[in-house]
Motif scaffolding. Structure first.
Motif, PDB file in Angstrom:
ATOM      1  N   ILE A   1       4.497   2.172  -1.128  1.00  0.00           N
ATOM      2  CA  ILE A   1       5.058   2.927  -0.005  1.00  0.00           C
ATOM      3  C   ILE A   1       4.199   2.733   1.245  1.00  0.00           C
ATOM      4  N   THR A   2       2.887   2.718   1.059  1.00  0.00           N
ATOM      5  CA  THR A   2       1.976   2.483   2.185  1.00  0.00           C
ATOM      6  C   THR A   2       2.215   1.114   2.805  1.00  0.00           C
ATOM      7  N   LEU A   3       2.575   0.136   1.981  1.00  0.00           N
ATOM      8  CA  LEU A   3       2.855  -1.218   2.467  1.00  0.00           C
ATOM      9  C   LEU A   3       4.258  -1.336   3.055  1.00  0.00           C
ATOM     10  N   ASP A   4       5.022  -0.235   3.073  1.00  0.00           N
ATOM     11  CA  ASP A   4       6.379  -0.205   3.628  1.00  0.00           C
ATOM     12  C   ASP A   4       7.365  -1.005   2.794  1.00  0.00           C
TER      13      ASP A   4
ATOM     14  N   MET B   1      10.210   7.868  -4.508  1.00  0.00           N
ATOM     15  CA  MET B   1      10.483   6.797  -3.555  1.00  0.00           C
ATOM     16  C   MET B   1      11.119   7.351  -2.282  1.00  0.00           C
ATOM     17  N   PRO B   2      10.738   6.858  -1.124  1.00  0.00           N
ATOM     18  CA  PRO B   2      11.364   7.331   0.120  1.00  0.00           C
ATOM     19  C   PRO B   2      12.867   7.066   0.094  1.00  0.00           C
TER      20      PRO B   2
ATOM     21  N   TRP C   1      10.302  -1.748  -0.127  1.00  0.00           N
ATOM     22  CA  TRP C   1      11.588  -1.205  -0.522  1.00  0.00           C
ATOM     23  C   TRP C   1      11.691  -1.236  -2.045  1.00  0.00           C
ATOM     24  N   PHE C   2      12.731  -0.586  -2.564  1.00  0.00           N
ATOM     25  CA  PHE C   2      12.907  -0.498  -4.010  1.00  0.00           C
ATOM     26  C   PHE C   2      14.384  -0.616  -4.349  1.00  0.00           C
TER      27      PHE C   2
END
Length: 247
Positions: A159-162, A184-185, A164-165
């Motif tokens: 998430i810090t690395l931006d 997950m965002p 996706w999932f």
């Protein structure tokens, strides 16, 4: 519906399935496992509005097909999508970790040199090494971690690395998978099936089963299925803006 990770060419009748997806308006990212599979896999998307093809070299095959990396590099200008690529640290494949990493890093470096691509990435049993490579090459903002199964700490790093999932029915039917999805965002999640490898009972999942993943996410997010579908569609639109020329 969106199926952002599907091995369309490996179904029994890929042409018919591609036609069915097009008729139903299902957005499919059709991934390849080796560069030599590119021509036939890409042909499935010819004339199709909703199907895109990713160029890949699966980590489970890296030790056998590493000599195809040069072919992959020659084909890079034919697509804005790369996958399936990554690392696999499961017991059956961890002995090939060194060659996997060389292949993965070379693909990322070559694609980033061409202006970047959208990546769909395998990280089973190797999340730390995958995230290290994504950081090294600056790929996080366009990297989609397919069926992510790492720890919560590794998820936080992603998430810090931006990153996706992409999540599918097979992942979301497990307790760990649902727990990860809740962390997950919401604005960084897409749906997938990983068909025909992922299954529902004895039946291979098909892109139409992305609806099941969307319904599961709706439950996780405590929203309606229509709201979940709208969020996933918006997420895809946002991701596509990150690489020029991507549709």
């Amino acid at each position: 519906m969106i199926d952002f990770h599907c091995h369309l060419d490996l179904f029994d009748d890929p042409q018919q399935l591609a036609a069915d997806c097009e008729k139903a308006g299902i957005y499919v990212l059709s991934v390849t496992t080796t560069p030599k599979a590119w021509p036939k896999t890409a042909a499935l998307a010819k004339g199709k509005r909703f199907i895109r093809t990713a160029l890949g070299l699966h980590p489970e095959l890296a030790h056998e097909r590493f000599n195809e990396v040069s072919l992959l590099e020659r084909l890079l200008d034919e697509t804005r999508y790369i996958g399936e690529i990554g690392l696999d640290g499961s017991p059956a494949h961890r002995s090939h970790a060194e060659v996997q990493l060389k292949v993965f890093d070379r693909i990322l470096a070559s694609a980033q040199d061409r202006g970047g691509r959208i990546y769909t990435i395998h990280s089973r049993g190797a999340a730390d090494a995958v995230l290290t490579s994504l950081r090294k090459h600056g790929c996080g903002p366009t990297a989609v971690l397919h069926w992510f199964s790492g720890s919560r700490t590794q998820l936080k790093t992603a998430i810090t690395l931006d990153c996706w999932f992409s999540v599918g029915p097979a992942m979301l039917r497990t307790e760990k998978g649902r727990a990860l999805a809740t962390q997950m965002p919401r604005g960084r999640i897409l749906t997938e099936t990983d068909g025909p490898f992922a299954r529902s009972g004895k039946r291979p999942l098909t892109p139409a089963d992305a609806r099941v993943a969307a319904a599961e996410l709706a439950a996780v997010w405590s929203v309606t299925e229509a709201e979940a579908a709208a969020q996933i569609k918006q997420n895809l639109k946002e991701l596509l803006t990150r690489v020029p020329g991507t549709t």
